[in-house]
Design a protein around this motif. Structure first.
Motif, PDB file in Angstrom:
ATOM      1  N   MET A 224      -9.981  59.342  72.837  1.00 24.65           N
ATOM      2  CA  MET A 224     -10.726  58.716  71.770  1.00 24.65           C
ATOM      3  C   MET A 224     -11.455  57.489  72.321  1.00 24.65           C
ATOM      4  O   MET A 224     -10.906  56.721  73.099  1.00 24.65           O
ATOM      5  N   ALA A 225     -12.705  57.310  71.902  1.00 21.33           N
ATOM      6  CA  ALA A 225     -13.512  56.199  72.404  1.00 21.33           C
ATOM      7  C   ALA A 225     -13.051  54.891  71.789  1.00 21.33           C
ATOM      8  O   ALA A 225     -12.843  54.787  70.582  1.00 21.33           O
ATOM      9  N   VAL A 226     -12.879  53.891  72.644  1.00 21.55           N
ATOM     10  CA  VAL A 226     -12.454  52.564  72.198  1.00 21.55           C
ATOM     11  C   VAL A 226     -13.450  51.556  72.762  1.00 21.55           C
ATOM     12  O   VAL A 226     -13.778  51.610  73.948  1.00 21.55           O
ATOM     13  N   PRO A 227     -13.959  50.621  71.932  1.00 20.97           N
ATOM     14  CA  PRO A 227     -14.911  49.639  72.439  1.00 20.97           C
ATOM     15  C   PRO A 227     -14.282  48.738  73.499  1.00 20.97           C
ATOM     16  O   PRO A 227     -13.128  48.332  73.368  1.00 20.97           O
ATOM     17  N   LYS A 228     -15.044  48.429  74.535  1.00 16.35           N
ATOM     18  CA  LYS A 228     -14.530  47.545  75.584  1.00 16.35           C
ATOM     19  C   LYS A 228     -14.576  46.089  75.146  1.00 16.35           C
ATOM     20  O   LYS A 228     -13.761  45.289  75.574  1.00 16.35           O
ATOM     21  N   LYS A 229     -15.582  45.720  74.353  1.00 14.40           N
ATOM     22  CA  LYS A 229     -15.758  44.326  73.940  1.00 14.40           C
ATOM     23  C   LYS A 229     -15.848  44.250  72.418  1.00 14.40           C
ATOM     24  O   LYS A 229     -16.267  45.200  71.760  1.00 14.40           O
ATOM     25  N   LYS A 230     -15.472  43.100  71.893  1.00 15.27           N
ATOM     26  CA  LYS A 230     -15.564  42.857  70.451  1.00 15.27           C
ATOM     27  C   LYS A 230     -17.030  42.677  70.060  1.00 15.27           C
ATOM     28  O   LYS A 230     -17.784  42.012  70.776  1.00 15.27           O
ATOM     29  N   LYS A 231     -17.432  43.282  68.958  1.00 16.80           N
ATOM     30  CA  LYS A 231     -18.791  43.103  68.450  1.00 16.80           C
ATOM     31  C   LYS A 231     -18.926  41.696  67.893  1.00 16.80           C
ATOM     32  O   LYS A 231     -18.042  41.202  67.188  1.00 16.80           O
ATOM     33  N   SER A 232     -20.039  41.045  68.164  1.00 21.74           N
ATOM     34  CA  SER A 232     -20.259  39.683  67.682  1.00 21.74           C
ATOM     35  C   SER A 232     -20.520  39.704  66.170  1.00 21.74           C
ATOM     36  O   SER A 232     -20.849  40.743  65.583  1.00 21.74           O
ATOM     37  N   HIS A 233     -20.384  38.534  65.555  1.00 20.39           N
ATOM     38  CA  HIS A 233     -20.643  38.423  64.110  1.00 20.39           C
ATOM     39  C   HIS A 233     -22.099  38.762  63.801  1.00 20.39           C
ATOM     40  O   HIS A 233     -22.403  39.355  62.769  1.00 20.39           O
ATOM     41  N   ARG A 234     -22.993  38.396  64.697  1.00 13.57           N
ATOM     42  CA  ARG A 234     -24.408  38.677  64.494  1.00 13.57           C
ATOM     43  C   ARG A 234     -24.671  40.187  64.487  1.00 13.57           C
ATOM     44  O   ARG A 234     -25.392  40.697  63.631  1.00 13.57           O
ATOM     45  N   LYS A 235     -24.107  40.906  65.462  1.00 13.31           N
ATOM     46  CA  LYS A 235     -24.297  42.360  65.507  1.00 13.31           C
ATOM     47  C   LYS A 235     -23.692  43.032  64.275  1.00 13.31           C
ATOM     48  O   LYS A 235     -24.235  43.989  63.733  1.00 13.31           O
ATOM     49  N   GLN A 236     -22.551  42.533  63.851  1.00 12.29           N
ATOM     50  CA  GLN A 236     -21.887  43.084  62.664  1.00 12.29           C
ATOM     51  C   GLN A 236     -22.758  42.868  61.426  1.00 12.29           C
ATOM     52  O   GLN A 236     -22.918  43.764  60.607  1.00 12.29           O
ATOM     53  N   ALA A 237     -23.354  41.683  61.321  1.00 17.92           N
ATOM     54  CA  ALA A 237     -24.219  41.379  60.175  1.00 17.92           C
ATOM     55  C   ALA A 237     -25.485  42.232  60.212  1.00 17.92           C
ATOM     56  O   ALA A 237     -25.962  42.688  59.169  1.00 17.92           O
ATOM     57  N   GLN A 238     -26.032  42.466  61.410  1.00 20.92           N
ATOM     58  CA  GLN A 238     -27.225  43.298  61.525  1.00 20.92           C
ATOM     59  C   GLN A 238     -26.936  44.733  61.113  1.00 20.92           C
ATOM     60  O   GLN A 238     -27.762  45.394  60.483  1.00 20.92           O
TER      61      GLN A 238
END
Length: 63
Positions: A1-15
């Motif tokens: 199963m694919a797991v993200p390597k890095k946490k998404k930033s608040h800006r990317k989440q808002a976009q």
């Protein structure tokens, strides 16, 4: 199963969530009783659709 390597930033989440919004329903005026109704639906006030009576609505007098 694919797991993200890095946490998404608040800006990317808002976009990503920028288009999550409510839209007001489209309303048009009933040509018979002048109340607001949804387009291409039976009028809930008078029960008419496309110039003819299709629903018998309680309390709606003959005009």
């Amino acid at each position: 199963m694919a797991v993200p390597k890095k946490k998404k930033s608040h800006r990317k989440q808002a976009q990503r969530r920028a288009h999550w919004k409510l839209t007001a329903p489209t309303l048009v005026e009933c040509p018979r009783c002048r109340s607001m109704k949804r387009p291409h639906h039976v009028c809930p006030t008078c029960g008419h659709y496309d110039g003819r009576q299709v629903l018998k609505v309680a309390g709606a007098g003959t005009e």
